[in-house]
Scaffold this motif. Sequence first.
Motif, PDB file in Angstrom:
ATOM      1  N   LYS B  14      30.185  92.284   9.099  1.00  0.00           N
ATOM      2  CA  LYS B  14      31.583  92.234   9.549  1.00  0.00           C
ATOM      3  C   LYS B  14      32.286  93.560   9.300  1.00  0.00           C
ATOM      4  N   SER B  15      31.952  94.189   8.181  1.00  0.00           N
ATOM      5  CA  SER B  15      32.696  95.386   7.783  1.00  0.00           C
ATOM      6  C   SER B  15      31.790  96.351   7.025  1.00  0.00           C
ATOM      7  N   LEU B  16      31.698  97.583   7.522  1.00  0.00           N
ATOM      8  CA  LEU B  16      30.928  98.606   6.785  1.00  0.00           C
ATOM      9  C   LEU B  16      31.586  98.895   5.444  1.00  0.00           C
ATOM     10  N   ASP B  17      32.911  98.786   5.398  1.00  0.00           N
ATOM     11  CA  ASP B  17      33.609  99.075   4.135  1.00  0.00           C
ATOM     12  C   ASP B  17      33.239  98.072   3.044  1.00  0.00           C
ATOM     13  N   GLU B  18      32.839  96.869   3.471  1.00  0.00           N
ATOM     14  CA  GLU B  18      32.368  95.869   2.507  1.00  0.00           C
ATOM     15  C   GLU B  18      30.859  96.013   2.276  1.00  0.00           C
ATOM     16  N   ALA B  19      30.128  96.320   3.349  1.00  0.00           N
ATOM     17  CA  ALA B  19      28.663  96.279   3.276  1.00  0.00           C
ATOM     18  C   ALA B  19      28.074  97.515   2.583  1.00  0.00           C
ATOM     19  N   ILE B  20      28.615  98.704   2.860  1.00  0.00           N
ATOM     20  CA  ILE B  20      28.037  99.919   2.258  1.00  0.00           C
ATOM     21  C   ILE B  20      28.076  99.839   0.725  1.00  0.00           C
ATOM     22  N   PRO B  21      29.198  99.420   0.111  1.00  0.00           N
ATOM     23  CA  PRO B  21      29.184  99.296  -1.362  1.00  0.00           C
ATOM     24  C   PRO B  21      28.142  98.300  -1.886  1.00  0.00           C
ATOM     25  N   TYR B  22      27.845  97.229  -1.118  1.00  0.00           N
ATOM     26  CA  TYR B  22      26.800  96.294  -1.551  1.00  0.00           C
ATOM     27  C   TYR B  22      25.431  96.981  -1.512  1.00  0.00           C
ATOM     28  N   TYR B  23      25.100  97.632  -0.391  1.00  0.00           N
ATOM     29  CA  TYR B  23      23.776  98.266  -0.288  1.00  0.00           C
ATOM     30  C   TYR B  23      23.626  99.408  -1.294  1.00  0.00           C
ATOM     31  N   GLU B  24      24.724 100.126  -1.562  1.00  0.00           N
ATOM     32  CA  GLU B  24      24.632 101.229  -2.527  1.00  0.00           C
ATOM     33  C   GLU B  24      24.724 100.709  -3.969  1.00  0.00           C
ATOM     34  N   GLY B  25      25.709  99.855  -4.228  1.00  0.00           N
ATOM     35  CA  GLY B  25      25.995  99.465  -5.613  1.00  0.00           C
ATOM     36  C   GLY B  25      25.039  98.427  -6.159  1.00  0.00           C
ATOM     37  N   VAL B  34      26.960 107.797   8.933  1.00  0.00           N
ATOM     38  CA  VAL B  34      27.756 106.788   9.634  1.00  0.00           C
ATOM     39  C   VAL B  34      28.030 107.357  11.023  1.00  0.00           C
ATOM     40  N   GLU B  35      27.772 106.546  12.036  1.00  0.00           N
ATOM     41  CA  GLU B  35      27.842 107.052  13.414  1.00  0.00           C
ATOM     42  C   GLU B  35      28.383 105.948  14.313  1.00  0.00           C
ATOM     43  N   GLU B  36      29.271 106.313  15.242  1.00  0.00           N
ATOM     44  CA  GLU B  36      29.725 105.336  16.231  1.00  0.00           C
ATOM     45  C   GLU B  36      28.872 105.464  17.492  1.00  0.00           C
ATOM     46  N   VAL B  37      28.400 104.307  18.021  1.00  0.00           N
ATOM     47  CA  VAL B  37      27.668 104.317  19.289  1.00  0.00           C
ATOM     48  C   VAL B  37      28.571 103.597  20.289  1.00  0.00           C
ATOM     49  N   ALA B  38      29.327 104.395  21.030  1.00  0.00           N
ATOM     50  CA  ALA B  38      30.426 103.856  21.842  1.00  0.00           C
ATOM     51  C   ALA B  38      29.921 102.844  22.877  1.00  0.00           C
ATOM     52  N   ASP B  39      28.813 103.141  23.557  1.00  0.00           N
ATOM     53  CA  ASP B  39      28.415 102.235  24.643  1.00  0.00           C
ATOM     54  C   ASP B  39      27.862 100.910  24.115  1.00  0.00           C
ATOM     55  N   GLN B  40      27.489 100.861  22.841  1.00  0.00           N
ATOM     56  CA  GLN B  40      27.075  99.598  22.231  1.00  0.00           C
ATOM     57  C   GLN B  40      28.226  98.918  21.479  1.00  0.00           C
ATOM     58  N   LYS B  41      29.362  99.589  21.432  1.00  0.00           N
ATOM     59  CA  LYS B  41      30.552  99.038  20.759  1.00  0.00           C
ATOM     60  C   LYS B  41      30.282  98.712  19.291  1.00  0.00           C
ATOM     61  N   VAL B  42      29.632  99.671  18.630  1.00  0.00           N
ATOM     62  CA  VAL B  42      29.334  99.499  17.201  1.00  0.00           C
ATOM     63  C   VAL B  42      29.573 100.789  16.437  1.00  0.00           C
ATOM     64  N   LYS B  43      29.802 100.612  15.143  1.00  0.00           N
ATOM     65  CA  LYS B  43      29.768 101.712  14.187  1.00  0.00           C
ATOM     66  C   LYS B  43      28.573 101.400  13.288  1.00  0.00           C
ATOM     67  N   THR B  44      27.719 102.396  13.061  1.00  0.00           N
ATOM     68  CA  THR B  44      26.472 102.159  12.331  1.00  0.00           C
ATOM     69  C   THR B  44      26.465 102.929  11.015  1.00  0.00           C
ATOM     70  N   LEU B  57      25.354  97.382  11.297  1.00  0.00           N
ATOM     71  CA  LEU B  57      26.076  97.423  12.571  1.00  0.00           C
ATOM     72  C   LEU B  57      27.395  96.672  12.444  1.00  0.00           C
ATOM     73  N   GLU B  58      28.490  97.408  12.544  1.00  0.00           N
ATOM     74  CA  GLU B  58      29.819  96.772  12.576  1.00  0.00           C
ATOM     75  C   GLU B  58      30.352  96.871  13.995  1.00  0.00           C
ATOM     76  N   SER B  59      30.809  95.747  14.523  1.00  0.00           N
ATOM     77  CA  SER B  59      31.326  95.743  15.890  1.00  0.00           C
ATOM     78  C   SER B  59      32.670  96.451  15.960  1.00  0.00           C
ATOM     79  N   THR B  60      32.879  97.222  17.039  1.00  0.00           N
ATOM     80  CA  THR B  60      34.193  97.827  17.267  1.00  0.00           C
ATOM     81  C   THR B  60      34.965  97.068  18.347  1.00  0.00           C
ATOM     82  N   PRO B  65      28.110  93.354  21.855  1.00  0.00           N
ATOM     83  CA  PRO B  65      26.952  92.521  21.465  1.00  0.00           C
ATOM     84  C   PRO B  65      26.965  92.106  19.991  1.00  0.00           C
ATOM     85  N   ILE B  66      27.404  92.974  19.104  1.00  0.00           N
ATOM     86  CA  ILE B  66      27.425  92.601  17.683  1.00  0.00           C
ATOM     87  C   ILE B  66      28.601  91.676  17.382  1.00  0.00           C
ATOM     88  N   GLY B  67      29.725  91.915  18.045  1.00  0.00           N
ATOM     89  CA  GLY B  67      30.862  90.997  17.880  1.00  0.00           C
ATOM     90  C   GLY B  67      30.489  89.581  18.286  1.00  0.00           C
TER      91      GLY B  67
END
Lengths: 133, 133
Positions: B14-25, B34-44, B57-60, B65-67
């Motif tokens: 749902k949120s990279l801001d929530e998920a990145i601290p879990y994977y790191e911490g 961190v990269e946005e893929v505009a045509d897939q409507k995601v931030k990775t 994959l966080e939906s923008t 598709p991710i949303g």
Amino acid sequence: MKISHIEHIGIAVKSLDEAIPYYEGVLGMKCYSVEEVADQKVKTAFFKVGDTKIELLESTDPEGPIGKFIEKKGQGIHHLAFAVDNVDAALEEVAEKGVTLIDKTSRKGAEGLNIGFLHPKATLGVLTELCAE
Amino acid sequence: MKISHIEHIGIAVKSLDEAIPYYEGVLGMKCYSVEEVADQKVKTAFFKVGDTKIELLESTDPEGPIGKFIEKKGQGIHHLAFAVDNVDAALEEVAEKGVTLIDKTSRKGAEGLNIGFLHPKATLGVLTELCAE
């Protein structure tokens, strides 16, 4: 906790007899082992891909975890297993960080590994296994 | 088709801001991009684990598709990406074997890779990506 690599990816399938020919014939992988894990009510088939394995899981009992998973969600990726040095130490460490565990201590899984599962509600929806030789 | 390794595992969050601290911490991984893929409507967000990567994959856009995936199934593993030599040749080969494709020819994905997706109905429930540099 130091994760060295993804030990395996668990994939729920309805039938190994259908799935093994797909992984071998279409994806070009080679099944190197078929093993029944009685206490998990599954029959497993393993494929090596780089430093990771694919573990196909066929339920041997509709009331088992894979039988229920397929009934609810259909075939698909079931869990992700990370290789760590020591499963009990890793379980203790993540529990201290507030992660809910399915297994409080390690137990034996397929291929004789020590394994322990974290709860998917605590891992952003990914059923997560830690394992070590 | 020769698959050398699992290039990455795509996980819908749902949120990279929530998920990145879990994977790191909790899992002790390090986000390297961190990269946005505009045509897939995601931030990775990418993490290296052995010879594989985890791609969060966080939906923008709720209609992307991710949303739609998260709305229907919740957070969790979304797809599996295999590294091959040549995506177009591999897509042609699996199509000849009767596998339905999402992408008939390769296109550009995250990290500048050439990518193509197979249809999960033809791959026993696993949304499958083939990719190459």
